[in-house]
Design a protein around this motif. Structure first.
Motif, PDB file in Angstrom:
ATOM      1  N   UNK A 269      55.089  18.420  35.630  1.00 49.07           N
ATOM      2  CA  UNK A 269      54.962  19.726  36.289  1.00 49.07           C
ATOM      3  C   UNK A 269      55.750  20.759  35.485  1.00 49.07           C
ATOM      4  N   UNK A 270      55.202  21.968  35.354  1.00 46.40           N
ATOM      5  CA  UNK A 270      55.969  23.001  34.642  1.00 46.40           C
ATOM      6  C   UNK A 270      57.350  23.223  35.259  1.00 46.40           C
ATOM      7  N   UNK A 271      57.447  23.108  36.578  1.00 45.98           N
ATOM      8  CA  UNK A 271      58.737  23.405  37.201  1.00 45.98           C
ATOM      9  C   UNK A 271      59.788  22.325  36.935  1.00 45.98           C
ATOM     10  N   UNK A 272      59.365  21.089  36.652  1.00 46.95           N
ATOM     11  CA  UNK A 272      60.409  20.110  36.326  1.00 46.95           C
ATOM     12  C   UNK A 272      60.923  20.387  34.916  1.00 46.95           C
ATOM     13  N   UNK A 273      60.012  20.789  34.026  1.00 47.86           N
ATOM     14  CA  UNK A 273      60.435  21.144  32.666  1.00 47.86           C
ATOM     15  C   UNK A 273      61.314  22.399  32.726  1.00 47.86           C
ATOM     16  N   UNK A 274      60.879  23.400  33.487  1.00 47.52           N
ATOM     17  CA  UNK A 274      61.634  24.660  33.575  1.00 47.52           C
ATOM     18  C   UNK A 274      63.004  24.432  34.217  1.00 47.52           C
ATOM     19  N   UNK A 275      63.057  23.608  35.243  1.00 47.62           N
ATOM     20  CA  UNK A 275      64.342  23.386  35.917  1.00 47.62           C
ATOM     21  C   UNK A 275      65.325  22.706  34.961  1.00 47.62           C
ATOM     22  N   UNK A 276      64.816  21.723  34.225  1.00 48.48           N
ATOM     23  CA  UNK A 276      65.692  21.022  33.273  1.00 48.48           C
ATOM     24  C   UNK A 276      66.135  21.978  32.163  1.00 48.48           C
ATOM     25  N   UNK A 277      65.165  22.744  31.641  1.00 46.81           N
ATOM     26  CA  UNK A 277      65.471  23.647  30.524  1.00 46.81           C
ATOM     27  C   UNK A 277      66.503  24.699  30.918  1.00 46.81           C
ATOM     28  N   UNK A 278      66.426  25.178  32.141  1.00 41.74           N
ATOM     29  CA  UNK A 278      67.298  26.299  32.542  1.00 41.74           C
ATOM     30  C   UNK A 278      68.640  25.814  33.095  1.00 41.74           C
ATOM     31  N   UNK A 279      68.624  24.763  33.882  1.00 41.60           N
ATOM     32  CA  UNK A 279      69.860  24.406  34.608  1.00 41.60           C
ATOM     33  C   UNK A 279      70.786  23.480  33.826  1.00 41.60           C
ATOM     34  N   UNK A 283      76.677  25.682  35.251  1.00 42.89           N
ATOM     35  CA  UNK A 283      77.520  25.096  36.294  1.00 42.89           C
ATOM     36  C   UNK A 283      76.676  24.706  37.511  1.00 42.89           C
ATOM     37  N   UNK A 284      75.399  25.001  37.492  1.00 41.08           N
ATOM     38  CA  UNK A 284      74.512  24.639  38.601  1.00 41.08           C
ATOM     39  C   UNK A 284      74.029  23.193  38.420  1.00 41.08           C
ATOM     40  N   UNK A 285      73.893  22.452  39.516  1.00 41.21           N
ATOM     41  CA  UNK A 285      73.365  21.087  39.409  1.00 41.21           C
ATOM     42  C   UNK A 285      71.940  21.135  38.862  1.00 41.21           C
ATOM     43  N   UNK A 286      71.605  20.133  38.054  1.00 43.47           N
ATOM     44  CA  UNK A 286      70.239  20.080  37.528  1.00 43.47           C
ATOM     45  C   UNK A 286      69.361  19.447  38.591  1.00 43.47           C
ATOM     46  N   UNK A 287      68.621  20.278  39.281  1.00 38.79           N
ATOM     47  CA  UNK A 287      67.739  19.770  40.331  1.00 38.79           C
ATOM     48  C   UNK A 287      66.410  20.508  40.263  1.00 38.79           C
ATOM     49  N   UNK A 295      64.158  29.317  40.969  1.00 37.38           N
ATOM     50  CA  UNK A 295      64.962  29.101  39.761  1.00 37.38           C
ATOM     51  C   UNK A 295      65.723  30.384  39.406  1.00 37.38           C
ATOM     52  N   UNK A 296      65.065  31.531  39.603  1.00 41.75           N
ATOM     53  CA  UNK A 296      65.726  32.812  39.319  1.00 41.75           C
ATOM     54  C   UNK A 296      66.951  32.985  40.218  1.00 41.75           C
ATOM     55  N   UNK A 297      66.834  32.535  41.451  1.00 45.41           N
ATOM     56  CA  UNK A 297      67.965  32.618  42.391  1.00 45.41           C
ATOM     57  C   UNK A 297      69.149  31.791  41.888  1.00 45.41           C
ATOM     58  N   UNK A 298      68.831  30.596  41.361  1.00 43.36           N
ATOM     59  CA  UNK A 298      69.884  29.671  40.943  1.00 43.36           C
ATOM     60  C   UNK A 298      70.481  30.054  39.589  1.00 43.36           C
ATOM     61  N   UNK A 299      69.741  30.860  38.852  1.00 42.97           N
ATOM     62  CA  UNK A 299      70.083  31.121  37.454  1.00 42.97           C
ATOM     63  C   UNK A 299      71.056  32.298  37.303  1.00 42.97           C
ATOM     64  N   UNK A 315      65.407  12.529  31.939  1.00 43.44           N
ATOM     65  CA  UNK A 315      65.725  13.239  33.191  1.00 43.44           C
ATOM     66  C   UNK A 315      64.522  13.997  33.745  1.00 43.44           C
ATOM     67  N   UNK A 316      63.670  14.443  32.835  1.00 49.60           N
ATOM     68  CA  UNK A 316      62.538  15.253  33.278  1.00 49.60           C
ATOM     69  C   UNK A 316      61.623  14.439  34.198  1.00 49.60           C
ATOM     70  N   UNK A 317      61.556  13.141  33.954  1.00 49.17           N
ATOM     71  CA  UNK A 317      60.694  12.300  34.804  1.00 49.17           C
ATOM     72  C   UNK A 317      61.252  12.201  36.218  1.00 49.17           C
TER      73      UNK A 317
END
Ligand code: GLU
Length: 454
Positions: A269-279, A283-287, A295-299, A315-317
């Motif tokens: 999913x694009x969002x699992x790739x995006x979440x990993x890439x950004x977080x 200091x935010x947990x990678x979730x 993601x913008x809220x967390x970033x 981790x992406x899996x």
């Protein structure tokens, strides 16, 4: 100030998860402030730049949910760079040099041997018109360097000159211009290196924030000096840490490491790739974040750590599975249909918790619709025969499983795994899978009975 950012890849390969980190940082920053995002192709290196790579980058960004407000190509803007170069030449800030790469190498080695920093000695600036003409007569073409403002009028007497900026990720930063060689802005063949076009574009396109990898920190000192030489205000800078694998290895566009295309083709999913890439490396947990808004809220650029952002590609899996487990039917219905899965919401809700990827639903669709190669061990023949007998009459509902297995427990004395596993294996051919209670109605009475035939 309205926010304008840009993501500026050179289209010389496919973008990887590390590049997507930069793209997403810019996109999220722009979206948070209602700003503009420019996709700028830094394609002045005509030998290595390819239209196919530019197209692939645009496709990859779109897949991630990034829809640029504007797309620019440096190859179409050479006239603007020529104008800026002329301006610098007229101010005596851009000078021709005739050294070959080998000559420069030798000079650097000599400087190192003498314990001096290998900084270019501005020999080109000393050349007389006759000396230049002699080089030209030899067939040499000049490359052009920018005179860094690290002196008080005599460029051969440099002094410590700190260029400072408040970095959005790294806080107060400074670079001593006396520690750097005058940067080459124009190659011998007249083409531009990335430095000047980037500045001219940032000025012309009103870029307010430059968010890029920390491999550009030293460039920033130089670029601020050139912004000033062109009488423009430098943008705000933010240099984020770079993604590296666990063993500290950097990602390379050329090696095709973890390209966005390969992650997409793997069904992530694009969002699992995006979440990993950004977080990662913040200091935010990678979730897994459900969408780019979340993601913008967390970033937050200030939460980017100073050390490298180490991650395990595996981790992406895990993130993907967590995302898929919570995905509503509306988010996947089109894709399921395209996979030939027409089980509707009930089917999706029954199986999503067992899917690492959306496409894994195919395995369970096959189980629901058959044919299934059931597995019945010799010791379980009696149990399966009893199960056929005991299947409650009427439609199979979510209550059927517990009524059925309750009855079988009483009839056979089996319980727990010894009861459930043989049934699961006979009905699905697998040892694991979605809850039998929800699977059973989906398989339906006729198929259940068929699969219990000896
Ligand atoms: N083309 C440059 C790169 O890919 C852009 C750097 C910048 O953002 O200024 O590294």
């Amino acid at each position: 100030m309205t926010t304008t950012v840009r993501f500026a890849p050179s289209p010389t390969g496919h973008i990887h998860i590390g590049n997507s980190r930069t793209a997403l940082f810019n996109w999220l920053y722009a979206k948070k402030s209602g700003g503009t995002f420019i996709l700028r192709f830094d394609d002045t290196d005509t030998e290595r730049s390819r239209a196919e790579f530019a197209d692939a980058i645009a496709t990859d960004l779109q897949w991630l949910g990034i829809n640029p407000d504007r797309i620019e190509r440096q190859s179409a803007r050479v006239e603007s760079y020529d104008l800026a170069a002329e301006k610098l030449k007229a101010a005596g800030l851009l000078y021709p040099c005739y050294e070959t790469p080998e000559e420069l190498d030798r000079r650097r080695s000599r400087a190192r041997a003498l314990g001096r920093p290998p900084v270019y000695d501005r020999a080109g600036l000393k050349l007389t018109n006759d000396e230049r003409a002699a080089f030209e007569a030899e067939g040499r073409r000049p490359h052009w360097r920018f005179v860094l403002p690290n002196h008080d009028g005599d460029p051969f007497v440099t002094r410590r000159t700190e260029v400072s900026w408040e970095d959005l990720c790294r806080g107060a930063q400074s670079v001593d211009l006396a520690s750097l060689s005058d940067p080459v802005l124009i190659r011998e063949d007249g083409t531009y290196l990335y430095t000047l076009p980037s500045i001219v574009d940032d000025i012309d396109m009103g870029v307010s924030h430059v968010i890029r990898g920390e491999d550009h920190v030293a460039n920033t000192g130089v670029q601020i000096a050139i912004f000033e030489a062109l009488e423009a205000k430098a943008p705000v800078f933010g240099h984020h840490n770079l993604l590296t694998t666990r063993d500290g290895e950097g990602l390379s566009k050329r090696k095709g490491a973890l390209s966005i295309g390969s992650l997409r083709d793997a069904g992530l999913e694009p969002m699992s790739v995006a979440s990993l890439a950004v977080l990662t490396g913040t200091s935010h947990a990678v979730e897994p974040m459900a969408d780019l808004e979340a993601l913008a809220e967390a970033f937050d650029l200030a939460s980017v750590s100073r050390s490298s952002a180490k991650f395990d590609p595996e981790e992406v899996n895990g993130l993907n599975a967590r995302l898929v487990h919570d995905m509503p039917y509306t988010a996947v219905s089109g894709r399921l249909t395209r996979l030939g899965i027409v089980g509707g919401e009930a089917f999706w809700l029954a199986v999503r918790g067992n899917c690492g990827k959306v496409a894994d639903a195919q395995v369970y669709w096959q189980i629901v619709t058959g044919p299934v190669e059931g597995i019945v061990g010799d010791d379980d023949q009696d149990l399966i025969a009893a199960a056929r007998e005991a299947l409650p009459d009427g439609d199979i509902t979510e209550e059927t499983w517990s009524a059925w297995t309750g009855d079988l427990k009483a009839r056979t004395g089996r319980k727990g795994k010894a009861l459930f596993m043989p049934l699961r294996k006979a009905l699905t051919g697998l040892e694991h899978g979605p809850d039998m209670k929800v699977l059973l109605p989906l398989i339906g009475r006729q198929s259940v009975l068929q699969r219990l035939q000896p």
